[in-house]
Design a protein around this motif. Structure first.
Motif, PDB file in Angstrom:
ATOM      1  N   MET A   1      -0.405  -5.301  -4.078  1.00  0.00           N
ATOM      2  CA  MET A   1      -1.877  -4.669  -4.080  1.00  0.00           C
ATOM      3  C   MET A   1      -1.468  -3.201  -3.833  1.00  0.00           C
ATOM      4  O   MET A   1      -0.277  -2.463  -4.044  1.00  0.00           O
ATOM      5  N   ILE A   2      -2.557  -2.597  -3.991  1.00  0.00           N
ATOM      6  CA  ILE A   2      -2.364  -0.760  -4.543  1.00  0.00           C
ATOM      7  C   ILE A   2      -3.313   0.017  -3.569  1.00  0.00           C
ATOM      8  O   ILE A   2      -4.490  -0.174  -3.506  1.00  0.00           O
ATOM      9  N   ASP A   3      -2.712   0.906  -3.236  1.00  0.00           N
ATOM     10  CA  ASP A   3      -3.559   1.966  -2.471  1.00  0.00           C
ATOM     11  C   ASP A   3      -3.160   3.371  -3.275  1.00  0.00           C
ATOM     12  O   ASP A   3      -2.225   4.047  -3.273  1.00  0.00           O
ATOM     13  N   PHE A   4      -3.947   3.678  -4.320  1.00  0.00           N
ATOM     14  CA  PHE A   4      -3.983   4.816  -5.062  1.00  0.00           C
ATOM     15  C   PHE A   4      -4.476   6.240  -4.519  1.00  0.00           C
ATOM     16  O   PHE A   4      -4.590   7.220  -5.242  1.00  0.00           O
ATOM     17  N   HIS A   5      -4.483   6.189  -3.195  1.00  0.00           N
ATOM     18  CA  HIS A   5      -5.128   7.474  -2.542  1.00  0.00           C
ATOM     19  C   HIS A   5      -4.792   7.276  -1.231  1.00  0.00           C
ATOM     20  O   HIS A   5      -5.806   6.872  -0.462  1.00  0.00           O
ATOM     21  N   CYS A   6      -3.762   8.145  -0.758  1.00  0.00           N
ATOM     22  CA  CYS A   6      -3.456   7.857   0.557  1.00  0.00           C
ATOM     23  C   CYS A   6      -2.674   8.990   1.120  1.00  0.00           C
ATOM     24  O   CYS A   6      -2.061   9.742   0.704  1.00  0.00           O
ATOM     25  N   HIS A   7      -2.897   9.658   2.648  1.00  0.00           N
ATOM     26  CA  HIS A   7      -2.552  10.735   2.923  1.00  0.00           C
ATOM     27  C   HIS A   7      -1.244  10.355   3.970  1.00  0.00           C
ATOM     28  O   HIS A   7      -1.523  10.537   5.364  1.00  0.00           O
ATOM     29  N   LEU A   8      -0.214   9.766   3.792  1.00  0.00           N
ATOM     30  CA  LEU A   8       0.771   9.327   4.484  1.00  0.00           C
ATOM     31  C   LEU A   8       1.499  10.496   5.486  1.00  0.00           C
ATOM     32  O   LEU A   8       1.680  10.110   6.583  1.00  0.00           O
ATOM     33  N   ASP A   9       1.577  11.945   5.109  1.00  0.00           N
ATOM     34  CA  ASP A   9       2.021  12.773   6.085  1.00  0.00           C
ATOM     35  C   ASP A   9       1.140  13.030   6.986  1.00  0.00           C
ATOM     36  O   ASP A   9       1.369  13.768   7.826  1.00  0.00           O
ATOM     37  N   LEU A  10      -0.166  12.511   6.986  1.00  0.00           N
ATOM     38  CA  LEU A  10      -1.094  12.946   7.774  1.00  0.00           C
ATOM     39  C   LEU A  10      -1.419  12.023   8.889  1.00  0.00           C
ATOM     40  O   LEU A  10      -2.346  11.934   9.789  1.00  0.00           O
ATOM     41  N   PHE A  11      -0.674  10.851   8.921  1.00  0.00           N
ATOM     42  CA  PHE A  11      -0.684   9.844   9.937  1.00  0.00           C
ATOM     43  C   PHE A  11      -0.267  10.401  11.225  1.00  0.00           C
ATOM     44  O   PHE A  11       0.711  11.347  11.036  1.00  0.00           O
ATOM     45  N   PRO A  12      -0.517   9.894  12.458  1.00  0.00           N
ATOM     46  CA  PRO A  12      -0.025  10.362  13.710  1.00  0.00           C
ATOM     47  C   PRO A  12       1.701  10.173  13.834  1.00  0.00           C
ATOM     48  O   PRO A  12       2.343  10.888  14.194  1.00  0.00           O
ATOM     49  N   ASP A  13       2.018   9.001  12.995  1.00  0.00           N
ATOM     50  CA  ASP A  13       3.179   8.770  12.899  1.00  0.00           C
ATOM     51  C   ASP A  13       3.651   8.468  11.441  1.00  0.00           C
ATOM     52  O   ASP A  13       3.716   7.186  10.851  1.00  0.00           O
ATOM     53  N   PRO A  14       4.011   9.561  10.739  1.00  0.00           N
ATOM     54  CA  PRO A  14       4.104   9.307   9.105  1.00  0.00           C
ATOM     55  C   PRO A  14       5.250   8.215   8.847  1.00  0.00           C
ATOM     56  O   PRO A  14       5.054   7.626   7.772  1.00  0.00           O
ATOM     57  N   VAL A  15       6.367   8.386   9.631  1.00  0.00           N
ATOM     58  CA  VAL A  15       7.622   7.629   9.041  1.00  0.00           C
ATOM     59  C   VAL A  15       7.177   6.040   9.314  1.00  0.00           C
ATOM     60  O   VAL A  15       7.475   5.149   8.452  1.00  0.00           O
ATOM     61  N   ALA A  16       6.286   5.721  10.523  1.00  0.00           N
ATOM     62  CA  ALA A  16       5.853   4.444  10.827  1.00  0.00           C
ATOM     63  C   ALA A  16       4.891   4.048   9.692  1.00  0.00           C
ATOM     64  O   ALA A  16       4.993   2.794   9.328  1.00  0.00           O
ATOM     65  N   GLY A  25       4.395  -4.319   0.810  1.00  0.00           N
ATOM     66  CA  GLY A  25       4.810  -4.588  -0.570  1.00  0.00           C
ATOM     67  C   GLY A  25       3.683  -3.751  -1.323  1.00  0.00           C
ATOM     68  O   GLY A  25       3.470  -4.096  -2.650  1.00  0.00           O
ATOM     69  N   LEU A  26       2.999  -2.901  -0.857  1.00  0.00           N
ATOM     70  CA  LEU A  26       2.070  -2.041  -1.680  1.00  0.00           C
ATOM     71  C   LEU A  26       2.641  -1.061  -2.325  1.00  0.00           C
ATOM     72  O   LEU A  26       3.576  -0.402  -2.188  1.00  0.00           O
ATOM     73  N   TYR A  27       1.896  -0.643  -3.634  1.00  0.00           N
ATOM     74  CA  TYR A  27       2.195   0.328  -4.351  1.00  0.00           C
ATOM     75  C   TYR A  27       1.303   1.659  -3.956  1.00  0.00           C
ATOM     76  O   TYR A  27      -0.010   1.430  -4.020  1.00  0.00           O
ATOM     77  N   VAL A  28       1.860   2.718  -3.377  1.00  0.00           N
ATOM     78  CA  VAL A  28       0.856   3.688  -2.688  1.00  0.00           C
ATOM     79  C   VAL A  28       1.221   4.904  -3.537  1.00  0.00           C
ATOM     80  O   VAL A  28       2.350   5.630  -4.005  1.00  0.00           O
ATOM     81  N   LEU A  29       0.023   5.718  -3.724  1.00  0.00           N
ATOM     82  CA  LEU A  29       0.273   7.035  -4.126  1.00  0.00           C
ATOM     83  C   LEU A  29       0.014   7.967  -2.936  1.00  0.00           C
ATOM     84  O   LEU A  29      -0.989   7.808  -2.286  1.00  0.00           O
ATOM     85  N   SER A  30       0.801   8.647  -2.274  1.00  0.00           N
ATOM     86  CA  SER A  30       0.860   9.496  -1.466  1.00  0.00           C
ATOM     87  C   SER A  30       0.676  10.916  -1.796  1.00  0.00           C
ATOM     88  O   SER A  30       1.343  11.617  -2.272  1.00  0.00           O
ATOM     89  N   ILE A  51       6.479   3.871  -3.586  1.00  0.00           N
ATOM     90  CA  ILE A  51       5.631   4.824  -2.938  1.00  0.00           C
ATOM     91  C   ILE A  51       5.871   6.113  -3.712  1.00  0.00           C
ATOM     92  O   ILE A  51       7.043   6.655  -3.849  1.00  0.00           O
ATOM     93  N   LYS A  52       4.709   6.527  -4.238  1.00  0.00           N
ATOM     94  CA  LYS A  52       4.964   7.894  -5.084  1.00  0.00           C
ATOM     95  C   LYS A  52       4.256   8.816  -4.435  1.00  0.00           C
ATOM     96  O   LYS A  52       3.084   8.682  -3.913  1.00  0.00           O
ATOM     97  N   THR A  53       5.028  10.287  -4.596  1.00  0.00           N
ATOM     98  CA  THR A  53       4.188  11.389  -3.960  1.00  0.00           C
ATOM     99  C   THR A  53       3.567  12.313  -5.025  1.00  0.00           C
ATOM    100  O   THR A  53       4.390  12.597  -6.102  1.00  0.00           O
ATOM    101  N   ALA A  54       2.378  12.595  -4.750  1.00  0.00           N
ATOM    102  CA  ALA A  54       1.693  13.466  -5.729  1.00  0.00           C
ATOM    103  C   ALA A  54       1.537  15.020  -5.303  1.00  0.00           C
ATOM    104  O   ALA A  54       1.586  15.234  -3.892  1.00  0.00           O
ATOM    105  N   LEU A  55       1.612  15.887  -5.980  1.00  0.00           N
ATOM    106  CA  LEU A  55       1.543  17.496  -5.838  1.00  0.00           C
ATOM    107  C   LEU A  55       0.141  17.643  -5.765  1.00  0.00           C
ATOM    108  O   LEU A  55      -0.470  17.560  -6.654  1.00  0.00           O
ATOM    109  N   GLY A  56      -0.418  18.401  -4.649  1.00  0.00           N
ATOM    110  CA  GLY A  56      -1.843  18.727  -4.360  1.00  0.00           C
ATOM    111  C   GLY A  56      -2.030  20.130  -3.801  1.00  0.00           C
ATOM    112  O   GLY A  56      -1.173  20.798  -3.422  1.00  0.00           O
ATOM    113  N   LEU A  57      -3.350  20.423  -4.153  1.00  0.00           N
ATOM    114  CA  LEU A  57      -4.003  21.533  -3.440  1.00  0.00           C
ATOM    115  C   LEU A  57      -5.439  21.095  -3.216  1.00  0.00           C
ATOM    116  O   LEU A  57      -6.127  21.317  -4.011  1.00  0.00           O
TER     117      LEU A  57
END
Length: 250
Positions: A1-16, A25-30, A51-57
């Protein structure tokens, strides 16, 4: 499964959150909201191949963070993905629209010079303006319109321009969202959560939201959930094959 837009760094516990997404087993665009957040957010996903990290503003803070564009330009070589970027015409952010457009224009020009990127784009209340800016940068890469909520005519224009779309559970739960999804080319649709902002969970990574989004898409497309997941997976593979070079898979 795929999550192509997610703010992992803004979760209360990003590491978790990262651990939960990886375990599922998700493909995630962070996506990130500012260049200064990119390096730390990318470190969260270190060693997680899906898990891939995107550069944003983010457009909501473009007027506050436009001084980070020089940093954006320096970091662009570190990733094949850009997001969250774009324009927001909502009442609270319309007063800063000139700054937003300046930032978005600059970012797309940078992507063009870098050889193109996969770009996750915010277009709330500004779909026409986003498409106008995209039209000025034909070499920017592949635009993926996140949670598109424009008109049917704007959607038609976006399709003709080659845009892709990432859709989540909330879109499948509204009449307008379902109508827009039904008009999107099925071969250019990916799933997303936009978590933690729209998650039904209480701060943990919402893997179940992707499953629910797939079921919603399945109903719209008159497919089984399994068939829908296979289609979305094939779409992602096609997007990556068309856009990523061997040296740019981060």
């Amino acid at each position: 499964m795929i999550d192509f837009h997610c703010h992992l760094d803004l979760f209360p516990d990003p590491v978790a959150a990262v651990a939960a997404a990886d375990k599922a087993g998700l493909y995630v665009l962070s996506v990130t909201t500012a260049p200064k957040a990119f390096v730390k957010t990318a470190m969260l996903a270190k060693g997680r191949k899906r898990i891939k990290t995107a550069l944003g503003l983010h457009p909501e803070i473009a007027h506050l963070r436009k001084s980070e564009l020089a940093l954006f330009d320096r970091l662009i070589a570190e990733t094949a993905y850009v997001g969250e970027v774009g324009l927001d015409g909502s009442r609270d952010y319309a007063p800063y629209f000139v700054d937003q457009e300046f930032v978005f224009d600059h970012i797309l020009a940078t992507c063009s010079r870098a050889g193109g990127r996969i770009i996750s784009i915010h277009s709330r209340n500004a779909a026409t303006q986003v498409l106008n800016v995209l039209s000025r940068h034909p070499r920017m890469g592949t635009p993926v319109l996140h949670w598109f909520s424009g008109s049917k005519s704007e959607l038609t224009r976006a399709i003709h321009m080659g845009c892709w779309f990432s859709v989540g559970l909330p879109m499948t739960n509204t009449t307008k969202g379902r109508e827009l999804i039904a008009r999107m080319p099925v071969e250019r649709v990916l799933t997303e959560t936009d978590a933690p902002f729209t998650s039904q969970s209480t701060g943990s990574y919402p893997a179940d939201d992707i499953d629910s989004a797939l079921k919603g898409l399945a109903r719209i497309w008159n497919k089984s959930a399994s068939e829908t997941n296979k289609m979305i997976t094939a779409n992602l593979r096609a997007l990556l094959t068309a856009n990523l070079h061997p040296q740019s898979t981060s």
